[in-house]
Design an enzyme around this catalytic site. Structure first.
Site, PDB file in Angstrom:
ATOM      1  N   GLU A 135       0.861  -1.181   0.000  1.00 41.85           N
ATOM      2  CA  GLU A 135       0.000   0.000   0.000  1.00 41.85           C
ATOM      3  C   GLU A 135       0.899   1.233   0.000  1.00 41.85           C
ATOM      4  O   GLU A 135       1.308   1.725   1.035  1.00 41.85           O
ATOM      5  CB  GLU A 135      -0.910  -0.033   1.233  1.00 41.85           C
ATOM      6  N   HIS A 147       0.370   7.873   5.783  1.00 39.19           N
ATOM      7  CA  HIS A 147       1.593   7.481   5.085  1.00 39.19           C
ATOM      8  C   HIS A 147       2.620   8.606   5.109  1.00 39.19           C
ATOM      9  O   HIS A 147       2.280   9.789   5.106  1.00 39.19           O
ATOM     10  CB  HIS A 147       1.273   7.088   3.643  1.00 39.19           C
ATOM     11  N   HIS A 223      -9.942   0.126   1.032  1.00 38.97           N
ATOM     12  CA  HIS A 223     -10.750   0.685   2.131  1.00 38.97           C
ATOM     13  C   HIS A 223     -11.656   1.842   1.655  1.00 38.97           C
ATOM     14  O   HIS A 223     -11.404   3.010   1.936  1.00 38.97           O
ATOM     15  CB  HIS A 223      -9.925   1.075   3.355  1.00 38.97           C
ATOM     16  N   ASN A 226     -12.404   5.709   2.831  1.00 36.05           N
ATOM     17  CA  ASN A 226     -11.264   6.217   3.586  1.00 36.05           C
ATOM     18  C   ASN A 226     -10.125   6.576   2.638  1.00 36.05           C
ATOM     19  O   ASN A 226      -9.834   5.855   1.684  1.00 36.05           O
ATOM     20  CB  ASN A 226     -10.792   5.177   4.607  1.00 36.05           C
ATOM     21  N   GLY A 261     -16.221  -0.054  13.347  1.00 27.20           N
ATOM     22  CA  GLY A 261     -16.983   0.852  14.186  1.00 27.20           C
ATOM     23  C   GLY A 261     -16.338   2.213  14.325  1.00 27.20           C
ATOM     24  O   GLY A 261     -16.874   3.087  15.010  1.00 27.20           O
ATOM     25  N   HIS A 263     -13.746   3.498  11.412  1.00 24.29           N
ATOM     26  CA  HIS A 263     -13.402   4.009  10.085  1.00 24.29           C
ATOM     27  C   HIS A 263     -14.608   4.280   9.190  1.00 24.29           C
ATOM     28  O   HIS A 263     -14.549   5.176   8.337  1.00 24.29           O
ATOM     29  CB  HIS A 263     -12.487   3.008   9.354  1.00 24.29           C
ATOM     30  N   ASP A 285      -7.324  -3.749   8.070  1.00 20.72           N
ATOM     31  CA  ASP A 285      -6.289  -2.716   8.041  1.00 20.72           C
ATOM     32  C   ASP A 285      -5.617  -2.686   9.415  1.00 20.72           C
ATOM     33  O   ASP A 285      -5.347  -1.628   9.987  1.00 20.72           O
ATOM     34  CB  ASP A 285      -6.877  -1.348   7.685  1.00 20.72           C
ATOM     35  N   GLY A 321      -5.226   3.013  10.844  1.00 21.01           N
ATOM     36  CA  GLY A 321      -5.463   1.577  10.826  1.00 21.01           C
ATOM     37  C   GLY A 321      -6.343   1.184  11.989  1.00 21.01           C
ATOM     38  O   GLY A 321      -6.777   2.019  12.793  1.00 21.01           O
TER      39      GLY A 321
END
Length: 396
Positions: A135, A147, A223, A226, A261, A263, A285, A321
Site C-alpha cells: 500500500e 503514510h 478501504h 477512507n 466501528g 473508520h 487494516d 489503521g
C-alpha cells in the site's frame, strides 16, 4: 498407509451461497466427495467429529493486514519470528490466511525486506501467507492519510520506477496505487500481466480516472470511503465506481471495507452493501496494536497510539489503521447491514479469494479445495479453527 478420512457431521456448511445441513469430508488436507468415498472406494471414515450443529465456513482471509500483537511487518527486525507470532495469533479470529501489508516506508527498505516474506501454506503453526499487499508509495500526497509524505513518489518512467523501488515482485500479490498519477494506466497493465492484483486507493482520482484504471485491469478499491474524496454529485470519485455504467456486468469490482466501528459509519456500510453486495471484502487494516492494551507502537517509520478505542498517529487524531479483528468486523457488518449470515461470511471468505484469484484452493468448501475452515455458533463467534482438516485453535 493411506491418509485418514475425516467426517465432520452434525453441521451446517456454507456452500453454494447457502447453509446446507450436510457432512464435510476431508482427506490429506483437502475437501473430498463422499460419493467417491462410499461408492468408488467403498471406504468409511476413520475419524468422525461431531460439530454440535455449528456453522462450518471456509477459513477467513484478510487481504489488508499491517501487523498485530506488537509486530509491524513494515519495520520488522525479525520477520520470521513476527510472521509466526501473528500467524498463530490470528487463528483465534478464524483467520486461516492473510496478506501481510506494507504502508509506505523508506524506498531503500523495500528491496531488503520484500524477499523475506515468502508465501506459505497454513499449518498447526499458524495461518498461511498469501503474498504481500503493498500500500504505497505510489499514492496521492493529498490523500496519503497516515503514510510518510517524503516517501510518496510517482512513476514518470512507468513500471521501471516501480521495480526500482520494490525490486523483485515475486512475493507480491496486491498493490494499492492512485490512478491519477501520470503513467498509472501503463503500470496497471504491466502489473496485471505479472499476475498482481491492482487496487485503487489513497487517491483523489476523478470517476473518469478511476474508470480508466478499471478498464486497464484494476479490480478493487482499497478501504472504500477512507483516504479518498467523498461521493459528490458532480464527480463521484472512486466511490462512484460502485454504480459506474463503464464496468461490464460480467465483471466484479471488489472493494475493501473497514467495519471496525471507527473508520466507516454503519450507514456507509449499509449504502455500499445495498448498492454492490457482490464486491464487499471486509478487511481489518490491522495495526501492530491489535491485541494489545493502550499504548504507543511502531507502524512503518512512524509511531502510533491506541486511545479511546482507536489507533492514531502518535500526538495526533489522524486514524492510521484498526485494532479490531476480522471476525468482529464481520459481526459488525452483519449488524449494520442486516445482510444475513451467508453474505457476512462470504465477505471474508469467498470474496477475498475471488479478488486474489485463488478460489481453486481457498474461500469455499468445494471438493478439491484446502480443508481450511472455521466452526461458528449462530452469533458468528469462533468455536474452532481448522487448517488442512486439523484443529489448530479452540478456546481454552
Amino acid at each position: 498407509m493411506p491418509p485418514s478420512v475425516l467426517q465432520f457431521r452434525n453441521c451446517r456448511i456454507l456452500r453454494d451461497h447457502q447453509l446446507l445441513t450436510d457432512d464435510l469430508w476431508v482427506r490429506d488436507g483437502k475437501i473430498i466427495s463422499p460419493e467417491q468415498q462410499f461408492f468408488a472406494e467403498k471406504v468409511s471414515a476413520d475419524v468422525v467429529i461431531d460439530c454440535g450443529n455449528s456453522i462450518v465456513a471456509p477459513g477467513l482471509i484478510d487481504v489488508h493486514f499491517n501487523g498485530a500483537f506488537g509486530c509491524d511487518f513494515s519495520s520488522s527486525k525479525d520477520i520470521e519470528n513476527d510472521l509466526q507470532k501473528v500467524a498463530k495469533g490470528v487463528l483465534a479470529y478464524g483467520v486461516t490466511s492473510f496478506c501481510p501489508t506494507f504502508v509506505t516506508i523508506r524506498h531503500q527498505m523495500y528491496k531488503e525486506v520484500l524477499p523475506k516474506f515468502l508465501r506459505r501454506n497454513g499449518s498447526r503453526d499458524g495461518a498461511g501467507v498469501l503474498g504481500l499487499h503493498l500500500e504505497g508509495p505510489f499514492i496521492s500526497r493529498e490523500k496519503r492519510g497516515a503514510h510518510l509524505l517524503d516517501s510518496i513518489t510517482d512513476f514518470k518512467n512507468g513500471i521501471s520506477d516501480v521495480l526500482n523501488v520494490y525490486g523483485d515482485l515475486d512475493n507480491v500479490s496486491m498493490i494499492t496505487l492512485a490512478p491519477e498519477i501520470p503513467g498509472a494506466l501503463g503500470v496497471i497493465q504491466d502489473l496485471c500481466r505479472r499476475g498482481i492484483v491492482v487496487s485503487l486507493g489513497h487517491s483523489a482520482a476523478t470517476l473518469a480516472e478511476a474508470e480508466a484504471a478499471v478498464a486497464n485491469g484494476a479490480k478493487a478499491i482499497t478501504h472504500l470511503f477512507n483516504a479518498m474524496p467523498p461521493f459528490h454529485h458532480r464527480d463521484p470519485h472512486l466511490a462512484g465506481l460502485l454504480v459506474s455504467d463503464r464496468i461490464p456486468s460480467s465483471e466484479t469490482l471488489f472493494y475493501g471495507l473497514i467495519a471496525d466501528g471507527v473508520h466507516t459509519h454503519a450507514t456507509a456500510l449499509r449504502m455500499a452493501h445495498r448498492i454492490y453486495p457482490q464486491g464487499v471484502v471486509l478487511v481489518t487494516d490491522a495495526t501492530p496494536a491489535m491485541g494489545l492494551p493502550l499504548g504507543v507502537y511502531p507502524l512503518g517509520c512512524q509511531m502510533i497510539e491506541v486511545k479511546e478505542g482507536r489507533a492514531v498517529i502518535a500526538g495526533t487524531d489522524l486514524l492510521c489503521g484498526s485494532i479490531v479483528p476480522l471476525d468482529q468486523c464481520m459481526r459488525n457488518f452483519l449488524k449494520a447491514t442486516g445482510c444475513g449470515i451467508v453474505e457476512a461470511l462470504e465477505s471474508v471468505t469467498l470474496h477475498p479469494a475471488q479478488l486474489l484469484n485463488i478460489t481453486e484452493t481457498k474461500g469455499t468448501l468445494d471438493v478439491g479445495t484446502d480443508a481450511d475452515f472455521v466452526l461458528f455458533d449462530d452469533d458468528l463467534t469462533v468455536k474452532a479453527t481448522y487448517i488442512d482438516g486439523e484443529e489448530v485453535w479452540k478456546p481454552a
